[in-house]
Scaffold this active site. Structure first.
Site, PDB file in Angstrom:
ATOM      1  N   ARG A  45       0.850  -1.197   0.000  1.00  0.00           N
ATOM      2  CA  ARG A  45       0.000   0.000   0.000  1.00  0.00           C
ATOM      3  C   ARG A  45       0.879   1.239   0.000  1.00  0.00           C
ATOM      4  O   ARG A  45       0.625   2.202  -0.742  1.00  0.00           O
ATOM      5  CB  ARG A  45      -0.908   0.012   1.226  1.00  0.00           C
ATOM      6  N   PHE A  60     -11.564  -5.433  -5.082  1.00  0.00           N
ATOM      7  CA  PHE A  60     -11.388  -6.403  -3.980  1.00  0.00           C
ATOM      8  C   PHE A  60     -10.844  -5.644  -2.759  1.00  0.00           C
ATOM      9  O   PHE A  60      -9.771  -5.930  -2.247  1.00  0.00           O
ATOM     10  CB  PHE A  60     -10.425  -7.537  -4.370  1.00  0.00           C
ATOM     11  N   ASP A 107     -16.189  -4.106  -3.494  1.00  0.00           N
ATOM     12  CA  ASP A 107     -16.082  -5.433  -2.892  1.00  0.00           C
ATOM     13  C   ASP A 107     -17.432  -6.123  -3.012  1.00  0.00           C
ATOM     14  O   ASP A 107     -18.480  -5.470  -3.001  1.00  0.00           O
ATOM     15  CB  ASP A 107     -15.649  -5.374  -1.425  1.00  0.00           C
ATOM     16  N   ASN A 156     -19.580  -7.379  -7.977  1.00  0.00           N
ATOM     17  CA  ASN A 156     -18.644  -8.419  -8.377  1.00  0.00           C
ATOM     18  C   ASN A 156     -17.650  -7.789  -9.352  1.00  0.00           C
ATOM     19  O   ASN A 156     -18.044  -7.244 -10.375  1.00  0.00           O
ATOM     20  CB  ASN A 156     -19.426  -9.547  -9.054  1.00  0.00           C
ATOM     21  N   ASP A 200      -6.566  -6.761  -6.005  1.00  0.00           N
ATOM     22  CA  ASP A 200      -6.053  -7.580  -4.889  1.00  0.00           C
ATOM     23  C   ASP A 200      -7.064  -8.673  -4.568  1.00  0.00           C
ATOM     24  O   ASP A 200      -7.682  -8.676  -3.502  1.00  0.00           O
ATOM     25  CB  ASP A 200      -5.788  -6.679  -3.668  1.00  0.00           C
ATOM     26  N   CYS A 246      -2.275 -13.776  -4.262  1.00  0.00           N
ATOM     27  CA  CYS A 246      -1.854 -14.357  -2.982  1.00  0.00           C
ATOM     28  C   CYS A 246      -1.997 -15.876  -2.992  1.00  0.00           C
ATOM     29  O   CYS A 246      -2.030 -16.516  -1.957  1.00  0.00           O
ATOM     30  CB  CYS A 246      -2.631 -13.738  -1.823  1.00  0.00           C
TER      31      CYS A 246
HETATM   32  N1  SAH Z   1      -7.264  -5.294  -0.757  1.00  0.00           N
HETATM   33  C1  SAH Z   1      -7.632  -5.681   0.582  1.00  0.00           C
HETATM   34  C2  SAH Z   1      -7.687  -7.185   0.779  1.00  0.00           C
HETATM   35  C3  SAH Z   1      -8.534  -7.919  -0.224  1.00  0.00           C
HETATM   36  S1  SAH Z   1      -9.071  -9.499   0.253  1.00  0.00           S
HETATM   37  C4  SAH Z   1      -6.703  -5.028   1.579  1.00  0.00           C
HETATM   38  O1  SAH Z   1      -5.737  -4.368   1.175  1.00  0.00           O
HETATM   39  O2  SAH Z   1      -6.932  -5.155   2.765  1.00  0.00           O
HETATM   40  C5  SAH Z   1     -10.122  -9.969  -1.041  1.00  0.00           C
HETATM   41  C6  SAH Z   1     -11.496  -9.325  -1.018  1.00  0.00           C
HETATM   42  O3  SAH Z   1     -12.120  -9.652  -2.254  1.00  0.00           O
HETATM   43  C7  SAH Z   1     -12.451  -9.810   0.073  1.00  0.00           C
HETATM   44  O4  SAH Z   1     -12.890  -8.706   0.814  1.00  0.00           O
HETATM   45  C8  SAH Z   1     -13.641 -10.445  -0.703  1.00  0.00           C
HETATM   46  O5  SAH Z   1     -14.904 -10.109  -0.117  1.00  0.00           O
HETATM   47  C9  SAH Z   1     -13.522  -9.793  -2.037  1.00  0.00           C
HETATM   48  N2  SAH Z   1     -14.035 -10.547  -3.189  1.00  0.00           N
HETATM   49  C10 SAH Z   1     -13.906 -11.855  -3.464  1.00  0.00           C
HETATM   50  N3  SAH Z   1     -14.415 -12.154  -4.692  1.00  0.00           N
HETATM   51  C11 SAH Z   1     -14.874 -10.983  -5.204  1.00  0.00           C
HETATM   52  C12 SAH Z   1     -15.490 -10.613  -6.428  1.00  0.00           C
HETATM   53  N4  SAH Z   1     -15.715 -11.518  -7.392  1.00  0.00           N
HETATM   54  N5  SAH Z   1     -15.808  -9.321  -6.613  1.00  0.00           N
HETATM   55  C13 SAH Z   1     -15.574  -8.399  -5.655  1.00  0.00           C
HETATM   56  N6  SAH Z   1     -14.984  -8.690  -4.483  1.00  0.00           N
HETATM   57  C14 SAH Z   1     -14.631  -9.960  -4.251  1.00  0.00           C
END
Ligand code: SAH
Length: 389
Positions: A208, A223, A244, A271, A292, A332
């Site tokens: 970040r 995400f 998200d 999504n 992410d 990840c």
């Molecule tokens: N970027 C964040 C961590 C992301 S974790 C940080 O820096 O803290 C991944 C996230 O993706 C989760 O919150 C999950 O709810 C979301 N997620 C999973 N599949 C998804 C999709 N198809 N569309 C949107 N969000 C999604």
């Protein structure tokens, strides 16, 4: 903690351990005279003692090495390793009140995770052996750190593979419903009992910070979870959109945006796969996009589908960028290596007909150390790309 039992392993298992990997799989176990969860003496095919290890009678990972040769694996060793892990974090002088104190194999404490959130600790014991040691670990953490509370987030699915229950328990002191922590100047409210992982994605803190160096104009954070990247980058950007799929996550992003005085950070529930397509059709443009996603490849069998998923979102994100714009893109999944991820990004660049440079190649934060020879400890890849034109 006497070495109660013994486990004999095959020549292939011995070779693996001698090559620096702490795991021996069930297929390389030849003979067992021990119960699950014990610390065992590991013996090679020619009756040589290889070392001491945590033994699991359920998991495919039967052996997790603690020591080599005759070095005893006792409580004194456990305490020394804990002290070593804590001293390393202290030496990093991180500008944060939440970070990882113990990163399992990366700290020579197999299957043990300890995260600090202010004056609370969250622990995870992810094998039968570490589960048995948890009371001793808890006592040592209390002695070393005097925390206000210690929570066991023993709810990850891998515990099922070990034949262990999925539980969330307060092991010591009090754990408040909401804990406040800080990363640099950003403040978060964290739900340690119900948040993903142990509450926050601590492994992305340094990525970040790195991404903030390139942030400007319009940002799209995909995400977003509780807004990690969006919050950190928002002060450099005129407009910020965070997406998200989880309604809970979106509520948290809004809460964190208000907490940090960032009214131009807008969060919405969607999504990402659908949303990127919609934004492309609508002709939207961004100066920086963050991807992410959760681990798309949870195991080897799901790698081909995972690669297709990574390619799709990266391809669409590149199309949404203005020339000179940046893509911060992460994976990840430890089943997807840096080489594989790099190849996917290459394909995405070719298919989107964009010329892309690699500005930075990064990984998980330094408080999540990677043990050389153990690829499983290097799980988070983060590329910062620039769309030249
Ligand atoms: N970027 C964040 C961590 C992301 S974790 C940080 O820096 O803290 C991944 C996230 O993706 C989760 O919150 C999950 O709810 C979301 N997620 C999973 N599949 C998804 C999709 N198809 N569309 C949107 N969000 C999604």
């Amino acid at each position: 903690m006497p070495n109660a039992g013994t486990v004999v392993i095959s020549a292939r298992g011995e070779q693996r351990v001698r090559g620096g990997h702490p795991w021996v799989y069930r297929a390389d176990v030849v003979d067992v005279d021990a119960a699950g969860g014990e610390i065992v003496r590991v013996i090679g095919p020619r009756q040589r003692t290889i070392g001491s290890a945590l033994f699991s009678d359920q998991s495919q990972i039967a052996i997790r090495m603690l020591t080599h040769g005759d070095q005893p694996a006792d409580l004194a060793l456990l305490r020394r390793r804990l002290e070593g892990a804590l001293a390393f974090r202290e030496s990093l002088a991180l500008d944060a009140t939440a970070y990882r104190l113990v990163h399992a194999e990366g700290d020579l404490l197999p299957s043990l995770v300890v995260d600090r959130y202010g004056d609370c600790l969250v622990v995870q014991a992810l094998s039968q052996g570490m589960d048995r040691l948890l009371p001793a670990v808890t006592e040592m953490l209390v002695a070393l750190l005097s925390p206000a509370g210690i929570l066991a987030r023993n709810d990850p699915k891998v515990r099922v593979l070990e034949g262990l229950p999925q539980t969330v328990d307060v092991l010591y002191g009090d754990i408040p419903e909401a804990v406040e922590v800080r990363e640099g100047t950003i403040e978060y409210g964290v739900d340690l009992r119900r948040g993903q992982k142990t509450g926050l994605f601590l492994d992305q803190r340094e990525n970040r910070d790195a991404a903030a160096r390139y942030a400007r104009g319009r940002l799209l954070d995909c995400f977003s979870y509780n807004g990690g990247f969006a919050l950190r980058l928002a002060r450099h950007c005129a407009e910020v959109e965070a997406i998200d799929v989880s309604a809970d996550a979106v509520a948290r992003i809004r809460d964190n945006a208000a907490r940090n005085g960032l009214p131009h950070l807008k969060a919405r529930e969607a999504n990402v796969f659908d949303e990127l397509r919609r934004l492309e059709r609508a002709g939207a443009r961004y100066d920086i996009v963050v991807l992410d996603p959760p681990a798309f490849a949870k195991n080897k069998a799901s790698v081909p589908n995972a690669l297709a998923g990574y390619k799709e979102i990266n391809l669409r994100a590149l199309r949404l960028l203005t020339p000179g714009g940046y893509l911060v893109t992460c994976s990840c999944s430890y089943n997807v290596s840096e080489e594989m991820f790099g190849a996917v990004l290459h394909e995405a660049a070719v298919d989107s007909r964009t010329a892309v440079t690699v500005v930075e190649k990064r990984m998980q934060g330094r408080d999540h150390p990677v043990l050389v020879g153990v690829p499983e400890t290097y799980y988070l890849k983060c590329f910062i790309l620039r769309k030249v034109e």
